[in-house]
Design an enzyme around this catalytic site. Structure first.
Site, PDB file in Angstrom:
ATOM      1  CG  ASP A  25      -2.075  -0.942   1.115  1.00 45.85           C
ATOM      2  OD1 ASP A  25      -2.645  -1.048   0.024  1.00 45.85           O
ATOM      3  OD2 ASP A  25      -2.411  -1.584   2.125  1.00 45.85           O
ATOM      4  NE  ARG A  75      -5.881   5.164   2.636  1.00 42.34           N
ATOM      5  CZ  ARG A  75      -6.501   3.989   2.831  1.00 42.34           C
ATOM      6  NH1 ARG A  75      -7.468   3.894   3.741  1.00 42.34           N
ATOM      7  NH2 ARG A  75      -6.192   2.936   2.105  1.00 42.34           N
ATOM      8  CE  LYS A 126      -5.793   1.613  -1.682  1.00 42.68           C
ATOM      9  NZ  LYS A 126      -4.764   0.911  -0.907  1.00 42.68           N
ATOM     10  CG  HIS A 164      -8.461  -1.354   8.822  1.00 42.18           C
ATOM     11  ND1 HIS A 164      -8.747  -0.248   8.063  1.00 42.18           N
ATOM     12  CD2 HIS A 164      -7.379  -1.938   8.244  1.00 42.18           C
ATOM     13  CE1 HIS A 164      -7.884  -0.162   7.071  1.00 42.18           C
ATOM     14  NE2 HIS A 164      -7.045  -1.165   7.160  1.00 42.18           N
ATOM     15  CG  ASP A 191      -9.511  -3.587   1.764  1.00 43.18           C
ATOM     16  OD1 ASP A 191      -8.273  -3.719   1.900  1.00 43.18           O
ATOM     17  OD2 ASP A 191     -10.120  -2.565   2.098  1.00 43.18           O
TER      18      ASP A 191
END
Length: 471
Positions: A63, A131, A161, A174, A245
């Site tokens: 990443d 991001r 993504k 997460h 993912d």
């Protein structure tokens, strides 16, 4: 196809056992996704894993959204996507892509899981934020296209993504399952717009762990045949590789069943399971559709061929553009409210909040000192108050807003200083919480952006960026 090739385990330097990774390589997994390490460690492990694998080629991914520096302590942190959105400069986005690719390839990493196409349209989103390139789908598309072209020029594979769009959520996947409540019409015009525009350039599409009721009321996108097979492959006509993912993320529950559902839905790569050995054993115990296995093998072979055609640059080639971040920072900074300019001989009180990662403010401080500014000790009276807000996205944290105690600390200081400025070094929405009359946005805590912020305060240049989000 060898079933083991479906699985691409993660490797966390300092945590994962090297002998376990080498064993997985010998079992014929399709690749690995790296987290952390130094440049030397990454380069050495890529060579070791490839030497142990029975496959002609395995794919090493990471990443590296902001270059190696987001994960490697001995590498430079490149400008965030939101900083590029503020600069609104496709040349910078292209250059970031080239540098990211060169850096990755010099260490043996073929595949960069970037760019993020999620929209920065939810202040409470704890995991997208800087991001993203911004809130405007067309801006995101334009800059992401340039970044993708830069990655290709630099020699790395890309992955867009998190399909079908992670921006409009307030939950970190997460930790738990986010829900995107947008209507089908809104999704088409906003979240899905960048994906639809850039599918033709995508080496792969990473599907997010997101519940999107307008598309599938029952299954998250990463496990949904309606979203992967129906929307992505059939309606949008995507013919490339589909990757989940990370399966180790807590949104999915039972990892084995989630992996099986993702495969049946049309995923070609099962990424970063928490327990890879157990998943491999499980996949051999169930009947996997041969047609889907053949499709997955064809997609991975295609990626391996593309990666193999690209020559790897040397490490010296990868780190030549030393002024890129400085040039980007100068174009990205945004000032809101009255401009605050410091003069040589003045004394400044610096207060820091939200520094969860204990990042150093030395680049900012040193630049001020070089400009003739002295720093007051805590409690000592100064001419101007400068508040540095560091808070940025972090996986598994679950929030990005400042705590009330942090807000109170800043507001108490602001009352004592009519002359003050807030510098948000990452999360721009922190400005709403702190309610400063003057704010300088940098969108990145990188040393180059700290130095640019200090130079801006010293009157060395005018900030020309524009906010790529709505405050």
């Amino acid at each position: 196809m060898q079933i083991n090739r479906l699985v691409h385990p993660g490797f966390w330097f300092g945590k994962t056992k090297v002998e376990d990774a080498l064993k997985l390589a010998r079992l014929g997994v399709g690749g690995f996704c790296f987290y952390g390490g130094t440049r030397k460690q990454v380069a050495e492990l890529t060579r070791a894993l490839r030497a142990q694998s029975p496959l002609p080629k395995i794919l090493i991914s990471a990443d590296y959204e902001d270059g190696l520096g987001r994960w490697l302590p001995d590498a430079e942190l490149l400008p965030s996507n939101l900083a590029l959105g503020a600069a609104n400069n496709t040349d910078l986005a292209f250059e970031k892509g080239i540098l990211t690719a060169r850096q990755a390839k010099s260490l043996g990493v073929d595949w960069v899981f970037a760019p993020v196409l999620d929209l920065a349209d939810c202040p409470q989103n704890p995991i997208v934020n800087t991001r993203s390139f911004g809130a405007d789908p067309q801006l995101v598309t334009r800059l992401a296209r340039a970044f993708i072209n830069g990655l290709a020029k630099g020699g790395a594979l890309n992955s867009i993504k998190h399909f079908p769009g992670h921006g409009n959520t307030s939950t970190d996947s997460h930790m738990a399952m986010p829900t995107v409540s947008s209507s089908a019409e809104h999704l088409q015009m906003h979240e899905l717009y960048p994906f639809k525009e850039l599918l033709s350039l995508a080496d792969s599409v990473m599907v997010g762990h997101l519940l999107v009721p307008a598309l599938d009321k029952n299954s998250p996108a990463s496990l949904s045949a309606k979203i992967i097979g129906g929307l992505l492959k059939t309606q949008l006509g995507y013919k490339g590789c589909v990757v989940t993912d990370a399966l180790s993320m807590k949104a999915l529950g039972n990892e084995k069943q989630a992996a099986l559902a993702a495969f049946k839905a049309g995923a070609h790569i099962l990424l970063v399971p928490e327990k890879p050995f157990e998943l491999l054993e499980f996949l051999h115990q169930v009947m996997l559709d041969k047609t889907l296995l053949d499709e997955a093998e064809q997609q991975q072979e295609r990626l391996c061929r593309r990666a193999g055609f690209i020559s790897a640059p040397t490490e010296a080639d990868a780190f030549q553009e030393t002024d890129f971040a400085e040039r980007a920072a100068k174009q990205a900074l945004v000032c809101q409210g009255p401009r605050v300019t410091l003069c040589p001989g003045q004394k400044v009180q610096v207060v820091e909040v939200g520094n969860d990662e204990n990042l150093s403010s030395e680049p900012f401080i040193q630049t001020l000192r070089q400009g003739g500014i002295s720093l007051a000790q805590p409690g000592e009276k100064a001419d101007v108050l400068v508040v540095l807000c560091w808070r940025r996205y972090q996986a598994f944290k679950g929030k990005i807003a400042l705590d009330q105690s942090e807000i109170n600390k800043v507001q108490t200081e602001l009352k004592n200083y009519p002359a003050h400025i807030l510098i948000t070094l990452a999360n721009p929405w922190a400005a709403r919480q702190l309610n400063s009359q003057s704010t300088l946005f940098t969108f990145s805590p990188a040393p180059s952006f700290q130095r640019a912020a200090a130079k801006c305060l010293l009157g060395k240049f005018e900030p020309t960026g524009r906010l790529p989000i709505a405050l």
